[in-house]
Every structure is written in C-alpha cells, then in structure tokens.
Design a protein around this motif. Structure first.
Motif, mmCIF file in Angstrom:
data_model
loop_
_atom_site.group_PDB
_atom_site.id
_atom_site.type_symbol
_atom_site.label_atom_id
_atom_site.label_comp_id
_atom_site.label_asym_id
_atom_site.label_seq_id
_atom_site.Cartn_x
_atom_site.Cartn_y
_atom_site.Cartn_z
ATOM 1 N N LEU A 31 23.795 -28.347 4.294
ATOM 2 C CA LEU A 31 24.855 -29.473 3.656
ATOM 3 C C LEU A 31 25.321 -28.651 2.286
ATOM 4 O O LEU A 31 24.643 -27.905 1.617
ATOM 5 C CB LEU A 31 24.132 -30.760 3.203
ATOM 6 C CG LEU A 31 23.637 -31.198 4.745
ATOM 7 C CD1 LEU A 31 23.088 -32.691 4.321
ATOM 8 C CD2 LEU A 31 24.786 -31.387 5.628
ATOM 9 N N ASP A 33 27.936 -29.798 -1.180
ATOM 10 C CA ASP A 33 28.357 -31.050 -1.964
ATOM 11 C C ASP A 33 29.525 -30.413 -2.475
ATOM 12 O O ASP A 33 30.023 -29.274 -2.132
ATOM 13 C CB ASP A 33 27.614 -31.665 -2.806
ATOM 14 C CG ASP A 33 27.140 -30.782 -4.191
ATOM 15 O OD1 ASP A 33 27.605 -29.678 -4.232
ATOM 16 O OD2 ASP A 33 26.581 -31.035 -5.080
ATOM 17 N N TYR A 59 33.731 -34.110 6.830
ATOM 18 C CA TYR A 59 32.835 -34.472 5.579
ATOM 19 C C TYR A 59 32.219 -35.765 5.858
ATOM 20 O O TYR A 59 32.429 -36.547 6.965
ATOM 21 C CB TYR A 59 33.633 -34.388 4.231
ATOM 22 C CG TYR A 59 34.517 -35.853 4.335
ATOM 23 C CD1 TYR A 59 34.235 -37.083 3.509
ATOM 24 C CD2 TYR A 59 35.763 -35.778 4.886
ATOM 25 C CE1 TYR A 59 34.746 -38.079 3.568
ATOM 26 C CE2 TYR A 59 36.625 -37.046 4.730
ATOM 27 C CZ TYR A 59 36.279 -38.150 3.881
ATOM 28 O OH TYR A 59 36.748 -39.265 3.978
ATOM 29 N N THR A 61 29.803 -38.982 3.706
ATOM 30 C CA THR A 61 29.212 -39.413 2.205
ATOM 31 C C THR A 61 27.994 -40.022 2.556
ATOM 32 O O THR A 61 27.696 -40.756 3.602
ATOM 33 C CB THR A 61 30.339 -40.283 1.496
ATOM 34 O OG1 THR A 61 30.612 -41.469 2.521
ATOM 35 C CG2 THR A 61 31.781 -39.781 1.446
ATOM 36 N N LYS A 65 28.500 -39.804 -2.938
ATOM 37 C CA LYS A 65 28.286 -38.484 -2.749
ATOM 38 C C LYS A 65 29.031 -37.678 -1.505
ATOM 39 O O LYS A 65 28.622 -38.151 -0.500
ATOM 40 C CB LYS A 65 27.154 -37.482 -3.270
ATOM 41 C CG LYS A 65 27.205 -36.251 -3.491
ATOM 42 C CD LYS A 65 26.046 -35.786 -4.246
ATOM 43 C CE LYS A 65 26.071 -34.407 -4.916
ATOM 44 N NZ LYS A 65 25.038 -33.930 -5.604
ATOM 45 N N THR A 66 29.845 -36.708 -1.600
ATOM 46 C CA THR A 66 30.621 -36.131 -0.368
ATOM 47 C C THR A 66 29.819 -34.935 0.088
ATOM 48 O O THR A 66 29.381 -34.130 -0.855
ATOM 49 C CB THR A 66 31.837 -35.812 -0.880
ATOM 50 O OG1 THR A 66 32.687 -36.948 -1.169
ATOM 51 C CG2 THR A 66 32.922 -35.189 0.551
ATOM 52 N N TYR A 67 29.547 -34.777 1.381
ATOM 53 C CA TYR A 67 28.887 -33.605 1.738
ATOM 54 C C TYR A 67 29.236 -32.855 3.055
ATOM 55 O O TYR A 67 30.285 -33.678 3.676
ATOM 56 C CB TYR A 67 27.396 -33.964 2.386
ATOM 57 C CG TYR A 67 26.619 -34.344 1.260
ATOM 58 C CD1 TYR A 67 25.900 -33.555 0.553
ATOM 59 C CD2 TYR A 67 26.264 -35.527 0.980
ATOM 60 C CE1 TYR A 67 24.827 -33.759 -0.472
ATOM 61 C CE2 TYR A 67 25.489 -36.003 -0.099
ATOM 62 C CZ TYR A 67 24.771 -35.225 -0.959
ATOM 63 O OH TYR A 67 23.962 -35.600 -1.927
ATOM 64 N N TYR A 68 29.291 -31.667 3.051
ATOM 65 C CA TYR A 68 30.180 -30.860 4.232
ATOM 66 C C TYR A 68 28.933 -30.256 4.905
ATOM 67 O O TYR A 68 28.121 -29.615 4.231
ATOM 68 C CB TYR A 68 31.109 -30.032 3.644
ATOM 69 C CG TYR A 68 31.921 -30.549 2.784
ATOM 70 C CD1 TYR A 68 33.123 -31.028 3.150
ATOM 71 C CD2 TYR A 68 31.694 -30.555 1.458
ATOM 72 C CE1 TYR A 68 33.951 -31.566 2.312
ATOM 73 C CE2 TYR A 68 32.721 -31.315 0.454
ATOM 74 C CZ TYR A 68 33.793 -31.687 0.863
ATOM 75 O OH TYR A 68 34.670 -32.425 -0.054
#
Length: 111
Positions: A31, A33, A59, A61, A65-68
């Motif tokens: 992951l 961010d 994505y 969240t 907080k956003t994650y990829y």
C-alpha cells in the motif's frame, strides 16, 4: 499483577505482528499513501485527487487517509504510457524483496 502480565504479553504479540506486516502482503498488494504516490509519480496531491474523482485511479480510505494498491498503480501507469516509458518506470521503482533489505535490517535492529 497476573492480569498486567497477561496484557503485556498480548501487547507484545500485537507488536510482533505489526513488525512482520511486510511478510503478510506480497509485492503487488503493498500500500502507498498520497504522499508516497505523489513522490513516485512526480505529481501534486491535487492531481491524484482529480484522478480519483474521475475514476481513473482506484483507491480506498481508512479513517481519513487515502491508500492505493501497488498493483492498481502499475496498471494505471501501464495504461497511460508507452512500453519503453513503463519499463523505465518499473525499473526505477522496483521494491526490494531481498530478506536483508534496509527495512528488514531496521526491524532487526529494533528487536
């Protein structure tokens, strides 16, 4: 006193599991961010936001907080570049899988 000792053991087990998270996820499920991805792609945070809003970049969240996922990012880059540019990107951004990597060395130093 026994309850305290039991609780400390539980916390210790939780910490051990957190330290070993790199072994839980394979390379394509790592992951990143917003900050990591912005640095990786050399774009601004607003650009990432625009890609998300347009549905171009998958994505999720957790909290605020956003994650990829690394696999989604690779697919995103692959779709938008030619073969030679993608290979250069892939070569420049390979994840170390060596067990004696810097991250592993830092973890061992903490234990």
């Amino acid at each position: 006193m026994e309850k305290l000792s039991k609780k400390l053991n539980e916390i210790g087990q939780d910490l051990k599991s957190l330290i070993n998270t790199s072994q839980v996820l394979d390379e394509n499920e790592r992951l990143l961010d917003n900050q990591d991805l912005a640095l990786l792609l050399k774009v601004f945070f607003r650009t990432l936001q625009r890609y998300r809003l347009q549905g171009k970049l998958p994505y999720f969240t957790i909290g605020h907080k956003t994650y990829y996922r690394a696999s989604d990012i690779k697919a995103f880059v692959r779709e938008r570049t030619d073969y030679q540019t993608y290979k250069q990107f892939e070569k420049a951004n390979q994840v170390e899988t060596n067990p004696n990597s810097k991250m592993q060395q830092r973890k061992e130093a903490c234990v």
